[in-house]
Scaffold this motif. Structure first.
Motif, PDB file in Angstrom:
ATOM      1  N   LYS A 104      55.915 -32.799  57.729  1.00 52.27           N
ATOM      2  CA  LYS A 104      57.184 -33.514  57.623  1.00 52.27           C
ATOM      3  C   LYS A 104      58.235 -32.656  56.942  1.00 52.27           C
ATOM      4  O   LYS A 104      59.416 -32.667  57.325  1.00 52.27           O
ATOM      5  N   LYS A 105      57.819 -31.871  55.955  1.00 52.03           N
ATOM      6  CA  LYS A 105      58.745 -31.006  55.238  1.00 52.03           C
ATOM      7  C   LYS A 105      59.346 -29.955  56.167  1.00 52.03           C
ATOM      8  O   LYS A 105      60.562 -29.695  56.137  1.00 52.03           O
ATOM      9  N   ASP A 106      58.501 -29.344  57.018  1.00 49.46           N
ATOM     10  CA  ASP A 106      58.994 -28.332  57.957  1.00 49.46           C
ATOM     11  C   ASP A 106      59.943 -28.936  58.980  1.00 49.46           C
ATOM     12  O   ASP A 106      60.955 -28.325  59.347  1.00 49.46           O
ATOM     13  N   VAL A 107      59.623 -30.147  59.454  1.00 49.32           N
ATOM     14  CA  VAL A 107      60.481 -30.813  60.432  1.00 49.32           C
ATOM     15  C   VAL A 107      61.847 -31.120  59.828  1.00 49.32           C
ATOM     16  O   VAL A 107      62.900 -30.904  60.460  1.00 49.32           O
ATOM     17  N   GLU A 108      61.848 -31.617  58.601  1.00 51.17           N
ATOM     18  CA  GLU A 108      63.114 -31.935  57.933  1.00 51.17           C
ATOM     19  C   GLU A 108      63.927 -30.675  57.680  1.00 51.17           C
ATOM     20  O   GLU A 108      65.163 -30.674  57.821  1.00 51.17           O
ATOM     21  N   GLU A 109      63.273 -29.568  57.351  1.00 50.02           N
ATOM     22  CA  GLU A 109      63.979 -28.303  57.132  1.00 50.02           C
ATOM     23  C   GLU A 109      64.602 -27.789  58.429  1.00 50.02           C
ATOM     24  O   GLU A 109      65.738 -27.305  58.447  1.00 50.02           O
ATOM     25  N   ARG A 110      63.868 -27.907  59.519  1.00 54.00           N
ATOM     26  CA  ARG A 110      64.402 -27.501  60.820  1.00 54.00           C
ATOM     27  C   ARG A 110      65.590 -28.365  61.218  1.00 54.00           C
ATOM     28  O   ARG A 110      66.564 -27.883  61.789  1.00 54.00           O
ATOM     29  N   GLU A 111      65.507 -29.653  60.892  1.00 56.79           N
ATOM     30  CA  GLU A 111      66.617 -30.552  61.197  1.00 56.79           C
ATOM     31  C   GLU A 111      67.855 -30.166  60.389  1.00 56.79           C
ATOM     32  O   GLU A 111      68.968 -30.113  60.933  1.00 56.79           O
ATOM     33  N   ARG A 121      68.577 -27.253  59.160  1.00 62.26           N
ATOM     34  CA  ARG A 121      69.082 -25.970  59.668  1.00 62.26           C
ATOM     35  C   ARG A 121      69.858 -26.168  60.965  1.00 62.26           C
ATOM     36  O   ARG A 121      70.929 -25.555  61.169  1.00 62.26           O
ATOM     37  N   ALA A 122      69.351 -27.026  61.843  1.00 62.81           N
ATOM     38  CA  ALA A 122      70.045 -27.291  63.108  1.00 62.81           C
ATOM     39  C   ALA A 122      71.401 -27.938  62.862  1.00 62.81           C
ATOM     40  O   ALA A 122      72.392 -27.603  63.523  1.00 62.81           O
ATOM     41  N   ILE A 123      71.459 -28.859  61.896  1.00 60.36           N
ATOM     42  CA  ILE A 123      72.724 -29.514  61.563  1.00 60.36           C
ATOM     43  C   ILE A 123      73.707 -28.500  60.982  1.00 60.36           C
ATOM     44  O   ILE A 123      74.896 -28.496  61.324  1.00 60.36           O
ATOM     45  N   LEU A 148      73.797 -25.234  61.504  1.00 63.00           N
ATOM     46  CA  LEU A 148      74.269 -24.346  62.564  1.00 63.00           C
ATOM     47  C   LEU A 148      75.275 -25.041  63.469  1.00 63.00           C
ATOM     48  O   LEU A 148      76.252 -24.430  63.921  1.00 63.00           O
ATOM     49  N   ALA A 149      75.046 -26.333  63.724  1.00 64.55           N
ATOM     50  CA  ALA A 149      75.986 -27.092  64.556  1.00 64.55           C
ATOM     51  C   ALA A 149      77.342 -27.216  63.870  1.00 64.55           C
ATOM     52  O   ALA A 149      78.391 -27.061  64.501  1.00 64.55           O
ATOM     53  N   GLU A 150      77.320 -27.468  62.557  1.00 65.10           N
ATOM     54  CA  GLU A 150      78.579 -27.576  61.811  1.00 65.10           C
ATOM     55  C   GLU A 150      79.311 -26.248  61.785  1.00 65.10           C
ATOM     56  O   GLU A 150      80.546 -26.202  61.897  1.00 65.10           O
ATOM     57  N   GLU A 151      78.559 -25.144  61.657  1.00 67.74           N
ATOM     58  CA  GLU A 151      79.188 -23.821  61.691  1.00 67.74           C
ATOM     59  C   GLU A 151      79.816 -23.547  63.057  1.00 67.74           C
ATOM     60  O   GLU A 151      80.900 -22.970  63.153  1.00 67.74           O
ATOM     61  N   SER A 152      79.124 -23.984  64.113  1.00 70.84           N
ATOM     62  CA  SER A 152      79.661 -23.779  65.469  1.00 70.84           C
ATOM     63  C   SER A 152      80.963 -24.546  65.663  1.00 70.84           C
ATOM     64  O   SER A 152      81.909 -24.037  66.264  1.00 70.84           O
ATOM     65  N   PHE A 153      81.022 -25.783  65.138  1.00 74.19           N
ATOM     66  CA  PHE A 153      82.262 -26.559  65.238  1.00 74.19           C
ATOM     67  C   PHE A 153      83.383 -25.877  64.466  1.00 74.19           C
ATOM     68  O   PHE A 153      84.544 -25.908  64.862  1.00 74.19           O
TER      69      PHE A 153
END
Length: 269
Positions: A174-181, A183-185, A187-192
């Motif tokens: 669960k910890k790895d999944v939350e960390e990936r989430e 990170r994805a958020i 990166l998405a904010e940086e892209s915007f």
């Protein structure tokens, strides 16, 4: 021995005084009735046409399918079966079965047991069975595995692939999944943040190319600033690339300017 359960045919109502109600078959979740990673045999009711329903050409026999339970879905009442393939570019075959079409089901054993039995039979090395190796469905698992191994088109590679495909699902952290989430958020904010509503399409294209080459790229109005050294002004051509302020005169900065110009030219080609 195998575990077999018969279900009432679709559309057949049970009598009110029956000890088993019609809803009792729906009360058990699919995940319980069809355990993931178990090797099962399902007998399916064949859909009949209007003529067959009236008694004309009613020769359709129930269809029997075998496979490993990959997953189930309660909302669509679906069961997903997976079978490993050999001599093809595809590693496996997936089939989705509607739960309401299942007349009876039989658990032949765990998928790992079937693959292991097939491999042992293929190599003629099966001399004894340790009681702890197979589960309670040993006999059926062995029979299914041996039957598969005796076909000429099943080679060692296919059996190994079956064992790999039918391996138990790995544990999910669960910890790895939350960390990936997170990170994805991020990166998405940086892209915007890289999108400039005031810039032209050409300018946005140049900016995106520069970001890929160097992370230190920002907007200044409609101009692009690279490494705080090079400014690219509209309309974003090679001649629009200039050194900024104190960056002039340095051979290192001149090299950065030339690299930026090459990227700008490549963006327009």
């Amino acid at each position: 021995m195998s575990t077999e359960t018969s279900l009432p045919p679709t559309g057949v109502m049970l009598p009110s005084n029956s000890s088993t109600s019609a809803t009792s078959y729906d009360a058990e979740p699919l995940a319980v009735s069809y355990p993931v990673n178990s090797y099962m045999e399902l007998t399916l009711e064949v859909e009949r046409s209007a003529e067959e329903t009236s008694g004309v050409n009613s020769n359709n026999k129930p269809e029997v399918v075998r496979g490993t339970i990959y997953t189930t879905d309660e909302i669509s009442n679906s069961i997903v079966l997976m079978n490993s393939l050999s001599h093809t570019t595809l590693s496996s075959e997936i089939r989705v079965v509607n739960g309401s079409s299942v007349i009876s089901k039989k658990i032949l054993g765990s998928a790992n047991a079937v693959a292991a039995a097939a491999a042992s039979s293929k190599n003629n090395a099966l001399t004894s069975i340790d009681d702890g190796f197979f589960d309670e469905s040993t006999d059926d698992a062995l029979a299914a595995g041996a039957d598969a191994a005796h076909h000429d088109d099943v080679d060692d590679g296919a059996i190994a692939n079956a064992a790999l495909s039918f391996s138990p699902l790995p544990a999910v952290s669960k910890k790895d999944v939350e960390e990936r989430e997170r990170r994805a958020i991020r990166l998405a904010e940086e892209s915007f943040g890289h999108i400039n509503q005031k810039a032209s399409a050409e300018g946005q294209t140049v900016f995106d190319r520069l970001v890929k080459a160097c992370n230190d790229v920002v907007w200044s109005g409609e101009s692009i600033i690279v490494l705080n050294q090079v400014r690219v002004d509209p309309p974003y051509r090679k001649e629009d690339c200039k050194l900024v302020g104190s960056s002039r005169g340095s051979s290192l900065n001149e090299g950065s300017l030339e690299r930026v110009k090459k990227i700008v030219v490549g963006s327009s080609s």
